[in-house]
Structure formats: C-alpha cells, structure tokens
Design a protein around this motif. Structure first.
Motif, mmCIF file in Angstrom:
data_model
loop_
_atom_site.group_PDB
_atom_site.id
_atom_site.type_symbol
_atom_site.label_atom_id
_atom_site.label_comp_id
_atom_site.label_asym_id
_atom_site.label_seq_id
_atom_site.Cartn_x
_atom_site.Cartn_y
_atom_site.Cartn_z
ATOM 1 N N PRO A 78 55.606 41.191 36.725
ATOM 2 C CA PRO A 78 55.911 42.599 36.997
ATOM 3 C C PRO A 78 54.651 43.463 37.087
ATOM 4 N N LEU A 79 53.615 43.123 36.317
ATOM 5 C CA LEU A 79 52.365 43.882 36.391
ATOM 6 C C LEU A 79 51.707 43.687 37.763
ATOM 7 N N ILE A 80 51.681 42.457 38.225
ATOM 8 C CA ILE A 80 51.081 42.152 39.526
ATOM 9 C C ILE A 80 51.875 42.828 40.645
ATOM 10 N N GLU A 81 53.189 42.745 40.567
ATOM 11 C CA GLU A 81 54.036 43.371 41.593
ATOM 12 C C GLU A 81 53.857 44.882 41.604
ATOM 13 N N TYR A 82 53.797 45.481 40.416
ATOM 14 C CA TYR A 82 53.602 46.930 40.325
ATOM 15 C C TYR A 82 52.245 47.317 40.924
ATOM 16 N N ALA A 83 51.214 46.555 40.574
ATOM 17 C CA ALA A 83 49.872 46.826 41.112
ATOM 18 C C ALA A 83 49.880 46.723 42.635
ATOM 19 N N LYS A 84 50.477 45.668 43.139
ATOM 20 C CA LYS A 84 50.557 45.450 44.599
ATOM 21 C C LYS A 84 51.244 46.632 45.278
ATOM 22 N N ASN A 85 52.363 47.089 44.713
ATOM 23 C CA ASN A 85 53.120 48.194 45.308
ATOM 24 C C ASN A 85 52.430 49.544 45.163
ATOM 25 N N ASN A 86 51.375 49.591 44.376
ATOM 26 C CA ASN A 86 50.632 50.836 44.203
ATOM 27 C C ASN A 86 49.210 50.740 44.759
ATOM 28 N N GLY A 87 48.998 49.811 45.685
ATOM 29 C CA GLY A 87 47.750 49.747 46.424
ATOM 30 C C GLY A 87 46.588 49.054 45.726
ATOM 31 N N ILE A 88 46.830 48.417 44.592
ATOM 32 C CA ILE A 88 45.766 47.672 43.909
ATOM 33 C C ILE A 88 45.601 46.342 44.634
ATOM 34 N N THR A 89 44.376 46.005 44.989
ATOM 35 C CA THR A 89 44.135 44.769 45.726
ATOM 36 C C THR A 89 43.503 43.677 44.872
ATOM 37 N N SER A 90 43.066 44.033 43.670
ATOM 38 C CA SER A 90 42.420 43.049 42.811
ATOM 39 C C SER A 90 42.589 43.435 41.344
ATOM 40 N N LEU A 91 42.955 42.455 40.520
ATOM 41 C CA LEU A 91 42.987 42.622 39.075
ATOM 42 C C LEU A 91 41.911 41.712 38.492
ATOM 43 N N TYR A 92 41.174 42.215 37.510
ATOM 44 C CA TYR A 92 40.165 41.364 36.865
ATOM 45 C C TYR A 92 40.227 41.542 35.363
ATOM 46 N N SER A 93 39.736 40.527 34.682
ATOM 47 C CA SER A 93 39.730 40.544 33.227
ATOM 48 C C SER A 93 38.417 39.955 32.741
ATOM 49 N N ILE A 94 37.814 40.590 31.774
ATOM 50 C CA ILE A 94 36.595 40.065 31.152
ATOM 51 C C ILE A 94 36.988 39.579 29.772
ATOM 52 N N ASP A 95 36.779 38.287 29.548
ATOM 53 C CA ASP A 95 37.248 37.649 28.321
ATOM 54 C C ASP A 95 36.170 36.757 27.728
ATOM 55 N N LEU A 96 36.350 36.472 26.444
ATOM 56 C CA LEU A 96 35.465 35.535 25.774
ATOM 57 C C LEU A 96 35.648 34.149 26.388
ATOM 58 N N ALA A 97 34.560 33.447 26.604
ATOM 59 C CA ALA A 97 34.634 32.094 27.148
ATOM 60 C C ALA A 97 35.436 31.184 26.224
ATOM 61 N N SER A 98 35.488 31.513 24.953
ATOM 62 C CA SER A 98 36.231 30.721 23.966
ATOM 63 C C SER A 98 37.733 31.006 23.974
ATOM 64 N N ASN A 99 38.194 31.964 24.761
ATOM 65 C CA ASN A 99 39.608 32.332 24.806
ATOM 66 C C ASN A 99 40.348 31.342 25.711
ATOM 67 N N ILE A 100 40.768 30.247 25.115
ATOM 68 C CA ILE A 100 41.417 29.165 25.856
ATOM 69 C C ILE A 100 42.751 29.609 26.455
ATOM 70 N N ALA A 101 43.509 30.442 25.734
ATOM 71 C CA ALA A 101 44.794 30.913 26.257
ATOM 72 C C ALA A 101 44.603 31.676 27.562
ATOM 73 N N MET A 102 43.581 32.530 27.633
ATOM 74 C CA MET A 102 43.322 33.273 28.870
ATOM 75 C C MET A 102 42.873 32.331 29.976
ATOM 76 N N HIS A 103 42.104 31.325 29.617
ATOM 77 C CA HIS A 103 41.669 30.346 30.614
ATOM 78 C C HIS A 103 42.886 29.657 31.239
ATOM 79 N N HIS A 104 43.872 29.273 30.411
ATOM 80 C CA HIS A 104 45.085 28.622 30.927
ATOM 81 C C HIS A 104 45.915 29.591 31.777
ATOM 82 N N LEU A 105 46.057 30.841 31.319
ATOM 83 C CA LEU A 105 46.801 31.827 32.102
ATOM 84 C C LEU A 105 46.126 32.067 33.447
ATOM 85 N N ALA A 106 44.811 32.215 33.436
ATOM 86 C CA ALA A 106 44.062 32.436 34.682
ATOM 87 C C ALA A 106 44.267 31.264 35.645
#
Length: 176
Positions: free
Chosen positions: A123-151
């Motif tokens: 829903p976040l991606i869809e909302y962003a898309k419908n509001n003209g956002i063309t890119s989402l980015y995240s800055i995370d700790l390299a040790s954050n394995i959960a974010m690595h899997h989600l990405a």
C-alpha cells in the motif's frame, strides 16, 4: 492522486489474528509512542540508526503528522484486550523538490518474521506511485538482515554509502 480519506483499510489474517493495514493519523500518536517504546534496543537502532529509548514530543509529532502528500505512513494493527495495538509501520517522507522519497519500515519484535513488512509495503508503494513518487530509498545498517531480505523481496537495488561503510542504500524504482 490518492488522498488520505480515500485509502481503504486492508484486512489480513495471520494465524488466528486479524491484522489491519491502514493509514496513520495524528490520532495515532499514543499507539506509535507505545510501539517504539516496546521495540528492542536492536530494532530501535536499526530503525533510527542510533540508540533511543522513547520518542521526544517533537519527533512523535513529526512521525504522526501525515499530510498524504510529502509524508505518508501505513500502520499494521491488531486488537489486544479490546484496544488497538500497533505492530508495524511503513512510511515515506519526500523531498518536495524531487520525485523521490526516503522510506522506512519497522515491525514489532514479536511480529518479525510473520510477513508484516511484506503486508505494509504494497500500500505504501501504491500510494507513492499514485502521488507521483518515482523512487523510494532507504538507508540502513549493513547488519540489518531483515531489511536486506525485504529489499531482495521487493527487488530493490543496493549500494554502499560512500562515506560510511556501516550503511547501505536500498532503492526501489516505481514504475508508473
């Protein structure tokens, strides 16, 4: 273009538990504060890239003051003893001068590895898309394995942050 009042609440079932994904509102400051307070030190460190105990009043206001244009957030909630309890959040905040937004996703420790982040991101991606956002980015700790899997699940690109080897920058290009 979507607005906050037109976004539906989405119901999911995880085991025997009903999970609602819905837009965050200013009225959610109490459950957001409790949600962050109850995160483990490691989860707080992964989310805020520093050790915090609780959100300051100004930080809480900033996180819950969603305008639906430059900032958007979805929360995952359950009913616990007759009260709504937040178990996750996905959000973005955009730079008004660009079509890209920084995003974050956080899940309560006891709900990690149950697919909550995967429910919060569409829903976040869809909302962003419908509001003209063309890119989402995240800055995370390299040790954050959960974010690595989600990405990886979201097919986000990944690059090292040039000035800090502890950080990675994930990017999702949104197709219009």
């Amino acid at each position: 273009m979507l607005s906050l009042d037109t976004v539906p609440h989405i119901q999911h079932k995880i085991g025997d538990t009903d999970v609602t994904i819905r837009p965050m509102t200013a009225d959610d400051s109490e459950i957001e504060a409790k949600f962050v307070h109850n995160l483990s030190f490691q989860s707080k460190h992964n989310r805020f890239l520093e050790g915090i105990n609780d959100l300051s009043v100004s930080m809480l206001k900033s996180l819950c003051d969603i305008d639906g244009k430059t900032a958007m957030a979805f929360i995952a909630t359950i009913q616990q003893q007759g009260k709504e309890q937040q178990i996750g959040v996905s959000r973005y905040a955009s730079d008004p001068d660009t079509n890209e937004s920084e995003m974050a996703v956080t899940v309560a420790d006891e709900w990690q590895r149950h697919g909550i982040a995967q429910l919060l991101m569409p829903p976040l991606i869809e909302y962003a898309k419908n509001n003209g956002i063309t890119s989402l980015y995240s800055i995370d700790l390299a040790s954050n394995i959960a974010m690595h899997h989600l990405a990886k699940d979201l097919a986000m690109s990944c690059e090292k942050v040039p000035d800090d080897s502890r950080l990675l920058k994930y990017r999702l290009t949104i197709q219009s």
